[in-house]
Design a protein around this motif. Sequence first.
Motif, PDB file in Angstrom:
ATOM      1  N   PRO A  73       3.308   4.869  11.939  1.00 51.13           N
ATOM      2  CA  PRO A  73       2.501   6.119  11.304  1.00 51.13           C
ATOM      3  C   PRO A  73       2.580   6.100   9.773  1.00 51.13           C
ATOM      4  O   PRO A  73       1.274   6.761   9.289  1.00 51.13           O
ATOM      5  CB  PRO A  73       3.949   7.063  11.746  1.00 51.13           C
ATOM      6  CG  PRO A  73       4.909   6.294  12.034  1.00 51.13           C
ATOM      7  CD  PRO A  73       4.330   5.214  12.481  1.00 51.13           C
ATOM      8  N   LEU A  74       3.291   5.715   9.167  1.00 54.45           N
ATOM      9  CA  LEU A  74       3.027   5.615   7.804  1.00 54.45           C
ATOM     10  C   LEU A  74       1.899   4.673   7.165  1.00 54.45           C
ATOM     11  O   LEU A  74       1.219   5.038   6.331  1.00 54.45           O
ATOM     12  CB  LEU A  74       4.255   5.503   6.862  1.00 54.45           C
ATOM     13  CG  LEU A  74       4.244   5.145   5.435  1.00 54.45           C
ATOM     14  CD1 LEU A  74       3.916   6.374   4.709  1.00 54.45           C
ATOM     15  CD2 LEU A  74       5.611   4.716   4.778  1.00 54.45           C
ATOM     16  N   ALA A  96      -0.589   4.164   9.308  1.00 56.78           N
ATOM     17  CA  ALA A  96      -1.832   4.512   9.654  1.00 56.78           C
ATOM     18  C   ALA A  96      -2.404   5.700   8.664  1.00 56.78           C
ATOM     19  O   ALA A  96      -3.501   5.534   8.154  1.00 56.78           O
ATOM     20  CB  ALA A  96      -1.658   5.128  10.962  1.00 56.78           C
ATOM     21  N   LEU A  97      -1.350   6.317   8.116  1.00 58.54           N
ATOM     22  CA  LEU A  97      -1.769   7.338   7.077  1.00 58.54           C
ATOM     23  C   LEU A  97      -2.240   6.790   5.998  1.00 58.54           C
ATOM     24  O   LEU A  97      -3.341   7.098   5.193  1.00 58.54           O
ATOM     25  CB  LEU A  97      -0.393   8.276   6.538  1.00 58.54           C
ATOM     26  CG  LEU A  97      -0.736   9.035   5.562  1.00 58.54           C
ATOM     27  CD1 LEU A  97      -1.774  10.197   5.760  1.00 58.54           C
ATOM     28  CD2 LEU A  97       0.604   9.896   5.292  1.00 58.54           C
ATOM     29  N   VAL A  98      -1.486   5.493   5.353  1.00 60.47           N
ATOM     30  CA  VAL A  98      -1.700   4.916   4.173  1.00 60.47           C
ATOM     31  C   VAL A  98      -3.277   4.246   4.413  1.00 60.47           C
ATOM     32  O   VAL A  98      -4.193   4.223   3.251  1.00 60.47           O
ATOM     33  CB  VAL A  98      -0.649   4.105   3.619  1.00 60.47           C
ATOM     34  CG1 VAL A  98      -1.478   3.093   2.269  1.00 60.47           C
ATOM     35  CG2 VAL A  98       0.358   4.688   3.245  1.00 60.47           C
ATOM     36  N   ALA A  99      -3.367   3.886   5.529  1.00 59.01           N
ATOM     37  CA  ALA A  99      -4.955   3.056   5.796  1.00 59.01           C
ATOM     38  C   ALA A  99      -5.846   4.037   5.561  1.00 59.01           C
ATOM     39  O   ALA A  99      -6.968   3.931   5.196  1.00 59.01           O
ATOM     40  CB  ALA A  99      -4.672   2.658   7.174  1.00 59.01           C
ATOM     41  N   GLN A 100      -5.780   5.425   6.285  1.00 57.06           N
ATOM     42  CA  GLN A 100      -6.771   6.347   5.933  1.00 57.06           C
ATOM     43  C   GLN A 100      -7.092   6.762   4.358  1.00 57.06           C
ATOM     44  O   GLN A 100      -7.849   7.055   3.861  1.00 57.06           O
ATOM     45  CB  GLN A 100      -6.233   7.530   6.940  1.00 57.06           C
ATOM     46  CG  GLN A 100      -6.437   7.430   8.023  1.00 57.06           C
ATOM     47  CD  GLN A 100      -7.785   7.128   8.696  1.00 57.06           C
ATOM     48  OE1 GLN A 100      -8.764   7.640   8.470  1.00 57.06           O
ATOM     49  NE2 GLN A 100      -7.953   6.123   9.537  1.00 57.06           N
ATOM     50  N   LEU A 101      -5.962   7.014   3.554  1.00 51.66           N
ATOM     51  CA  LEU A 101      -5.935   7.236   2.303  1.00 51.66           C
ATOM     52  C   LEU A 101      -6.614   5.971   1.446  1.00 51.66           C
ATOM     53  O   LEU A 101      -7.552   6.537   0.474  1.00 51.66           O
ATOM     54  CB  LEU A 101      -4.519   7.351   1.411  1.00 51.66           C
ATOM     55  CG  LEU A 101      -3.860   8.546   2.244  1.00 51.66           C
ATOM     56  CD1 LEU A 101      -2.459   8.474   1.718  1.00 51.66           C
ATOM     57  CD2 LEU A 101      -4.569   9.958   1.467  1.00 51.66           C
ATOM     58  N   VAL A 102      -6.540   4.993   1.925  1.00 52.54           N
ATOM     59  CA  VAL A 102      -7.217   3.540   1.206  1.00 52.54           C
ATOM     60  C   VAL A 102      -8.516   3.840   1.672  1.00 52.54           C
ATOM     61  O   VAL A 102      -9.439   3.665   0.659  1.00 52.54           O
ATOM     62  CB  VAL A 102      -6.606   2.278   1.701  1.00 52.54           C
ATOM     63  CG1 VAL A 102      -7.476   1.208   1.217  1.00 52.54           C
ATOM     64  CG2 VAL A 102      -5.067   2.087   1.364  1.00 52.54           C
ATOM     65  N   ALA A 144       0.810  -1.131  -0.284  1.00 52.92           N
ATOM     66  CA  ALA A 144      -0.088   0.076   0.009  1.00 52.92           C
ATOM     67  C   ALA A 144       0.871   1.263  -0.080  1.00 52.92           C
ATOM     68  O   ALA A 144       0.475   2.357  -0.908  1.00 52.92           O
ATOM     69  CB  ALA A 144      -1.036   0.152   1.244  1.00 52.92           C
ATOM     70  N   ALA A 145       1.787   1.209   0.743  1.00 53.98           N
ATOM     71  CA  ALA A 145       2.929   2.376   0.967  1.00 53.98           C
ATOM     72  C   ALA A 145       3.637   2.459  -0.607  1.00 53.98           C
ATOM     73  O   ALA A 145       3.795   3.664  -0.938  1.00 53.98           O
ATOM     74  CB  ALA A 145       3.894   2.153   1.878  1.00 53.98           C
ATOM     75  N   ASN A 146       3.925   1.642  -1.221  1.00 58.87           N
ATOM     76  CA  ASN A 146       4.678   1.654  -2.633  1.00 58.87           C
ATOM     77  C   ASN A 146       3.483   2.205  -3.509  1.00 58.87           C
ATOM     78  O   ASN A 146       3.835   3.014  -4.271  1.00 58.87           O
ATOM     79  CB  ASN A 146       5.035   0.118  -2.829  1.00 58.87           C
ATOM     80  CG  ASN A 146       6.562   0.063  -2.510  1.00 58.87           C
ATOM     81  OD1 ASN A 146       7.474   0.176  -3.357  1.00 58.87           O
ATOM     82  ND2 ASN A 146       6.810  -0.574  -1.264  1.00 58.87           N
ATOM     83  N   ILE A 147       2.384   1.769  -3.423  1.00 59.59           N
ATOM     84  CA  ILE A 147       1.389   2.081  -4.469  1.00 59.59           C
ATOM     85  C   ILE A 147       0.962   3.748  -4.309  1.00 59.59           C
ATOM     86  O   ILE A 147       0.854   4.324  -5.277  1.00 59.59           O
ATOM     87  CB  ILE A 147       0.011   1.345  -4.297  1.00 59.59           C
ATOM     88  CG1 ILE A 147       0.541  -0.174  -5.114  1.00 59.59           C
ATOM     89  CG2 ILE A 147      -1.129   1.883  -5.229  1.00 59.59           C
ATOM     90  CD1 ILE A 147      -0.907  -1.144  -4.787  1.00 59.59           C
ATOM     91  N   ALA A 175      -0.935  -3.753  14.907  1.00 60.90           N
ATOM     92  CA  ALA A 175       0.181  -3.250  15.394  1.00 60.90           C
ATOM     93  C   ALA A 175       0.084  -2.664  16.858  1.00 60.90           C
ATOM     94  O   ALA A 175       0.828  -2.454  17.580  1.00 60.90           O
ATOM     95  CB  ALA A 175       0.487  -1.858  14.444  1.00 60.90           C
ATOM     96  N   ARG A 176      -1.216  -2.278  16.831  1.00 62.75           N
ATOM     97  CA  ARG A 176      -1.721  -1.368  18.236  1.00 62.75           C
ATOM     98  C   ARG A 176      -1.559  -2.361  19.387  1.00 62.75           C
ATOM     99  O   ARG A 176      -1.226  -2.102  20.460  1.00 62.75           O
ATOM    100  CB  ARG A 176      -3.203  -0.974  18.172  1.00 62.75           C
ATOM    101  CG  ARG A 176      -3.624  -0.256  19.453  1.00 62.75           C
ATOM    102  CD  ARG A 176      -4.923   0.463  19.326  1.00 62.75           C
ATOM    103  NE  ARG A 176      -5.403   0.903  20.395  1.00 62.75           N
ATOM    104  CZ  ARG A 176      -6.538   1.584  20.488  1.00 62.75           C
ATOM    105  NH1 ARG A 176      -7.297   1.815  19.326  1.00 62.75           N
ATOM    106  NH2 ARG A 176      -6.794   2.415  21.608  1.00 62.75           N
ATOM    107  N   GLU A 177      -1.989  -3.580  18.959  1.00 62.07           N
ATOM    108  CA  GLU A 177      -2.059  -4.698  20.022  1.00 62.07           C
ATOM    109  C   GLU A 177      -0.373  -5.195  20.462  1.00 62.07           C
ATOM    110  O   GLU A 177      -0.442  -5.505  21.647  1.00 62.07           O
ATOM    111  CB  GLU A 177      -2.684  -5.980  19.433  1.00 62.07           C
ATOM    112  CG  GLU A 177      -4.160  -6.009  19.266  1.00 62.07           C
ATOM    113  CD  GLU A 177      -4.911  -6.948  18.579  1.00 62.07           C
ATOM    114  OE1 GLU A 177      -4.175  -8.298  18.276  1.00 62.07           O
ATOM    115  OE2 GLU A 177      -6.125  -7.023  18.335  1.00 62.07           O
ATOM    116  N   ALA A 178       0.260  -4.917  19.354  1.00 62.18           N
ATOM    117  CA  ALA A 178       1.682  -5.354  19.765  1.00 62.18           C
ATOM    118  C   ALA A 178       2.563  -4.351  20.391  1.00 62.18           C
ATOM    119  O   ALA A 178       3.598  -4.326  20.620  1.00 62.18           O
ATOM    120  CB  ALA A 178       2.260  -5.841  18.495  1.00 62.18           C
TER     121      ALA A 178
END
Length: 294
Positions: free
Chosen positions: A256-257, A259-265, A179-182, A248-251
Amino acid sequence: MTNIAFIGLGIMGSPMAVHLANAGHRVAGYNLDMDRAKPLVEAGGLAAGSIADAVKDADVVCVMVPDSPDVELVLAGPDGVFQNAPTGALVIDFSSIRPDVTIELAAQARANGFRLLDAPVSGGQAGAENAALSIMVGGEAEDFQTAKPLFDRVGKTIVHVGGNGAGQTVKAANQLIVAANIQALSEAVIFLEAYGVDTKAALEVLGGGLAGSAVLNQKKENMLSRSFAPGFRIDLHHKDMGIVTAAAREAGVVVPLGALVAQLVASARANGDGGLDHSALLRGVERLSGKEIG
C-alpha cells in the motif's frame, strides 16, 4: 586484462566504464550519443561506432541502459550482443529492469551460448563516480565469481542474491525503500520549514538518530538548496515503481505504501519534473501544500 564492451555511457555507465579502463582493462564503449564516450576515451578506452563493433572481441559485455525494451534491443536485437559477441562471453546487465524480462533474456543467452548476470546497482551518480555502488547480482554462482573482480572496480557492496532475476527483484525492493524515504524526507523538510526551524540544523541532528539514512545524507542538500540536477531522474524512478507494483501484484503481495508513493512519483512526472533528480519529490509536497514551488 579483460576485453570489455560497455553499452550505455550515461550518468551511471560512463564513470563505471572509466573505472574499468583505469583498472587496466581494454574497454570499448558504445552510446547513442557518442559525445558520452569522451571520458572513456580520455581514460584510454575506445569509442565504438556500433554495438556490433563494441562487442566483437569482448570477453565480457556490460550493459547499462534505461529500461526493459532497451536491454532487449541491445541483447537480442538484430544488431545486438547475441548476434555479434563471441560465443561464451559473459553478459553483465547493470540496468534496472523487470525480473521476468531478465529471466527470459537469461534463457535466450544460454540458448545462444552466452552467460548472463543481472547486476542492477544502487548508489546513484555519486556511487558510480566513487566506485561505491551496491550491486545485487542474480545468476550462476560460478559466473558471479568470474565477474567479482570487475564488480570490485565499480562497487563497494557486492552480493550474489540468487539465480537470474533475483538481482532485479532485490533492486525493485531497493527502489521501493528509496522512494518512500525520499517522500518522507520531503514531507519532513516542508514541515520543518513551515515552523521556521533551522532546517539544516534539524536535518543534522535527525541524521544522527534513528531517522538517519543514506537518503537523508545524500539528498538533504538538494532539498535545502532546491537544486535538483539529476543524479537519478524521476522518469527512471517512475519506471522502477511500475516494476515494483506490477511484480508485487503478480506475487500476490500488498504494497500500500509503495502504491501511494508510485502515484506521487507519477504525479511529479506529470507535472513536468521527470527530468529532475528524484529528490524533487519535494516539489510535489510543495504543490500539495499550496507552497511556492522551489
